[in-house]
Write a protein that holds these residues in place. Structure first.
Motif, PDB file in Angstrom:
ATOM      1  N   LEU A   1       0.825  -1.208   0.000  1.00 35.27           N
ATOM      2  CA  LEU A   1       0.000   0.000   0.000  1.00 35.27           C
ATOM      3  C   LEU A   1       0.858   1.257   0.000  1.00 35.27           C
ATOM      4  O   LEU A   1       0.524   2.244  -0.663  1.00 35.27           O
ATOM      5  N   CYS A   2       1.942   1.242   0.739  1.00 39.61           N
ATOM      6  CA  CYS A   2       2.817   2.408   0.806  1.00 39.61           C
ATOM      7  C   CYS A   2       3.364   2.738  -0.580  1.00 39.61           C
ATOM      8  O   CYS A   2       3.344   3.901  -1.002  1.00 39.61           O
ATOM      9  N   LEU A   3       3.833   1.742  -1.304  1.00 45.20           N
ATOM     10  CA  LEU A   3       4.352   1.957  -2.651  1.00 45.20           C
ATOM     11  C   LEU A   3       3.265   2.523  -3.566  1.00 45.20           C
ATOM     12  O   LEU A   3       3.491   3.502  -4.284  1.00 45.20           O
ATOM     13  N   HIS A   4       2.078   1.929  -3.518  1.00 43.73           N
ATOM     14  CA  HIS A   4       0.983   2.390  -4.380  1.00 43.73           C
ATOM     15  C   HIS A   4       0.546   3.812  -4.009  1.00 43.73           C
ATOM     16  O   HIS A   4       0.274   4.624  -4.897  1.00 43.73           O
ATOM     17  N   LEU A   5       0.483   4.096  -2.724  1.00 44.98           N
ATOM     18  CA  LEU A   5       0.113   5.448  -2.296  1.00 44.98           C
ATOM     19  C   LEU A   5       1.171   6.471  -2.699  1.00 44.98           C
ATOM     20  O   LEU A   5       0.839   7.568  -3.159  1.00 44.98           O
ATOM     21  N   GLN A   6       2.451   6.115  -2.542  1.00 44.51           N
ATOM     22  CA  GLN A   6       3.520   7.040  -2.928  1.00 44.51           C
ATOM     23  C   GLN A   6       3.487   7.304  -4.428  1.00 44.51           C
ATOM     24  O   GLN A   6       3.624   8.454  -4.856  1.00 44.51           O
ATOM     25  N   ARG A   7       3.313   6.268  -5.213  1.00 44.97           N
ATOM     26  CA  ARG A   7       3.243   6.453  -6.667  1.00 44.97           C
ATOM     27  C   ARG A   7       2.060   7.320  -7.057  1.00 44.97           C
ATOM     28  O   ARG A   7       2.174   8.242  -7.862  1.00 44.97           O
ATOM     29  N   ALA A   8       0.898   7.012  -6.472  1.00 42.28           N
ATOM     30  CA  ALA A   8      -0.296   7.793  -6.776  1.00 42.28           C
ATOM     31  C   ALA A   8      -0.117   9.235  -6.305  1.00 42.28           C
ATOM     32  O   ALA A   8      -0.503  10.170  -7.016  1.00 42.28           O
ATOM     33  N   ALA A   9       0.482   9.433  -5.142  1.00 44.85           N
ATOM     34  CA  ALA A   9       0.692  10.793  -4.621  1.00 44.85           C
ATOM     35  C   ALA A   9       1.612  11.584  -5.546  1.00 44.85           C
ATOM     36  O   ALA A   9       1.350  12.760  -5.819  1.00 44.85           O
ATOM     37  N   ARG A  10       2.662  10.959  -6.044  1.00 51.12           N
ATOM     38  CA  ARG A  10       3.564  11.665  -6.960  1.00 51.12           C
ATOM     39  C   ARG A  10       2.845  12.050  -8.248  1.00 51.12           C
ATOM     40  O   ARG A  10       2.987  13.165  -8.750  1.00 51.12           O
ATOM     41  N   ARG A  11       2.063  11.131  -8.774  1.00 49.50           N
ATOM     42  CA  ARG A  11       1.320  11.418 -10.014  1.00 49.50           C
ATOM     43  C   ARG A  11       0.273  12.509  -9.793  1.00 49.50           C
ATOM     44  O   ARG A  11       0.104  13.404 -10.631  1.00 49.50           O
ATOM     45  N   LEU A  12      -0.431  12.425  -8.674  1.00 49.15           N
ATOM     46  CA  LEU A  12      -1.416  13.463  -8.367  1.00 49.15           C
ATOM     47  C   LEU A  12      -0.734  14.814  -8.174  1.00 49.15           C
ATOM     48  O   LEU A  12      -1.235  15.836  -8.652  1.00 49.15           O
TER      49      LEU A  12
ATOM     50  N   ARG B   1       2.029  15.881  -9.518  1.00 43.53           N
ATOM     51  CA  ARG B   1       2.411  16.420 -10.828  1.00 43.53           C
ATOM     52  C   ARG B   1       1.195  16.966 -11.573  1.00 43.53           C
ATOM     53  O   ARG B   1       1.264  18.013 -12.215  1.00 43.53           O
ATOM     54  N   ARG B   2       0.087  16.270 -11.470  1.00 41.42           N
ATOM     55  CA  ARG B   2      -1.138  16.707 -12.156  1.00 41.42           C
ATOM     56  C   ARG B   2      -1.634  18.048 -11.606  1.00 41.42           C
ATOM     57  O   ARG B   2      -1.978  18.958 -12.354  1.00 41.42           O
ATOM     58  N   PHE B   3      -1.669  18.170 -10.278  1.00 45.56           N
ATOM     59  CA  PHE B   3      -2.121  19.417  -9.665  1.00 45.56           C
ATOM     60  C   PHE B   3      -1.087  20.526  -9.837  1.00 45.56           C
ATOM     61  O   PHE B   3      -1.457  21.691 -10.006  1.00 45.56           O
ATOM     62  N   ASP B   4       0.186  20.184  -9.810  1.00 43.67           N
ATOM     63  CA  ASP B   4       1.224  21.193 -10.078  1.00 43.67           C
ATOM     64  C   ASP B   4       1.012  21.798 -11.466  1.00 43.67           C
ATOM     65  O   ASP B   4       1.089  23.018 -11.638  1.00 43.67           O
ATOM     66  N   ALA B   5       0.740  20.958 -12.443  1.00 45.59           N
ATOM     67  CA  ALA B   5       0.526  21.450 -13.813  1.00 45.59           C
ATOM     68  C   ALA B   5      -0.712  22.351 -13.881  1.00 45.59           C
ATOM     69  O   ALA B   5      -0.696  23.389 -14.545  1.00 45.59           O
ATOM     70  N   ALA B   6      -1.773  21.969 -13.184  1.00 43.56           N
ATOM     71  CA  ALA B   6      -3.001  22.761 -13.204  1.00 43.56           C
ATOM     72  C   ALA B   6      -2.814  24.109 -12.512  1.00 43.56           C
ATOM     73  O   ALA B   6      -3.391  25.117 -12.930  1.00 43.56           O
ATOM     74  N   LEU B   7      -1.989  24.144 -11.476  1.00 47.71           N
ATOM     75  CA  LEU B   7      -1.811  25.366 -10.688  1.00 47.71           C
ATOM     76  C   LEU B   7      -0.650  26.231 -11.170  1.00 47.71           C
ATOM     77  O   LEU B   7      -0.545  27.393 -10.772  1.00 47.71           O
TER      78      LEU B   7
ATOM     79  N   THR C   1       2.416  25.749  -6.569  1.00 47.88           N
ATOM     80  CA  THR C   1       2.479  24.289  -6.597  1.00 47.88           C
ATOM     81  C   THR C   1       1.279  23.766  -5.819  1.00 47.88           C
ATOM     82  O   THR C   1       0.609  24.530  -5.101  1.00 47.88           O
ATOM     83  N   ASN C   2       1.034  22.472  -5.916  1.00 45.70           N
ATOM     84  CA  ASN C   2      -0.093  21.911  -5.164  1.00 45.70           C
ATOM     85  C   ASN C   2       0.134  22.064  -3.669  1.00 45.70           C
ATOM     86  O   ASN C   2      -0.791  22.321  -2.916  1.00 45.70           O
ATOM     87  N   GLY C   3       1.375  21.926  -3.212  1.00 46.47           N
ATOM     88  CA  GLY C   3       1.683  22.088  -1.790  1.00 46.47           C
ATOM     89  C   GLY C   3       1.437  23.512  -1.318  1.00 46.47           C
ATOM     90  O   GLY C   3       0.898  23.735  -0.223  1.00 46.47           O
TER      91      GLY C   3
ATOM     92  N   ALA D   1     -11.250  21.968 -11.404  1.00 49.99           N
ATOM     93  CA  ALA D   1     -11.268  21.249 -12.687  1.00 49.99           C
ATOM     94  C   ALA D   1     -10.338  20.044 -12.635  1.00 49.99           C
ATOM     95  O   ALA D   1     -10.698  18.953 -13.100  1.00 49.99           O
ATOM     96  N   ALA D   2      -9.151  20.226 -12.069  1.00 51.91           N
ATOM     97  CA  ALA D   2      -8.217  19.101 -11.951  1.00 51.91           C
ATOM     98  C   ALA D   2      -8.799  18.025 -11.046  1.00 51.91           C
ATOM     99  O   ALA D   2      -8.685  16.824 -11.333  1.00 51.91           O
ATOM    100  N   HIS D   3      -9.437  18.452  -9.967  1.00 51.87           N
ATOM    101  CA  HIS D   3     -10.013  17.465  -9.043  1.00 51.87           C
ATOM    102  C   HIS D   3     -11.187  16.737  -9.672  1.00 51.87           C
ATOM    103  O   HIS D   3     -11.347  15.525  -9.493  1.00 51.87           O
TER     104      HIS D   3
END
Length: 146
Positions: free
Chosen positions: A18-29, A31-37, A43-45, A121-123
């Motif tokens: 789960l940790c690996l999957h969450l980390q991968r998904a978090a990185r992808r999310l 990047r997606r929100f960084d691009a939108a913002l 940045t998303n943060g 929109a990104a969400h």
């Protein structure tokens, strides 16, 4: 290859962790929100941090630590560029002069207001990728893990 650590163990971790999957998904999310913002200079943060300050009384840093899941040092470092850009300022706490409260400036509020439609929109796009899964169920499951 060590026979006590077979490739099947690597596959098990790849498929189950789960940790690996969450980390991968978090990185992808992220990047997606960084691009939108990005067009809004955030940045998303930074967006999340600014949004956490959007309240009637500015919070103390310690109030933000559990909400953002960051330690004080990381949070302080994340605030510095926002303060330099004039989006956030620190003011004395009316009840305790030793404490400081963080508040959005007029520029910070304007930046958040301008960026919010892009975040929405990104969400919406992310939520649509979860269909027919239950986005709220996923959020609740992640909160239980916290």
């Amino acid at each position: 290859m060590d026979p006590d650590l077979p490739l099947s163990a690597t596959h098990e971790v790849r498929d189950r962790c789960l940790c690996l999957h969450l980390q991968r998904a978090a990185r992808r999310l992220a990047r997606r929100f960084d691009a939108a913002l990005r067009p809004h200079g955030l940045t998303n943060g930074q967006f999340s941090l600014l949004m956490a300050l959007n309240r009637p009384e500015g919070p103390r840093i310690g109030d933000l630590v559990p909400l953002l899941g960051m330690d004080r040092t990381t949070l302080t470092a994340a605030l510095k560029p926002l303060e330099r850009r004039g989006l956030v300022c620190s003011v004395a706490d009316a009840a305790d002069a030793r404490a400081r409260r963080l508040v959005l400036t007029t520029a910070g509020i304007a930046r958040l207001k301008a960026a919010l439609p892009a975040w929405r929109a990104a969400h919406d796009a992310v939520d649509a990728t979860l269909d027919p899964a239950d986005p709220e169920g996923l959020r609740q499951a992640l909160k239980r893990i916290e």
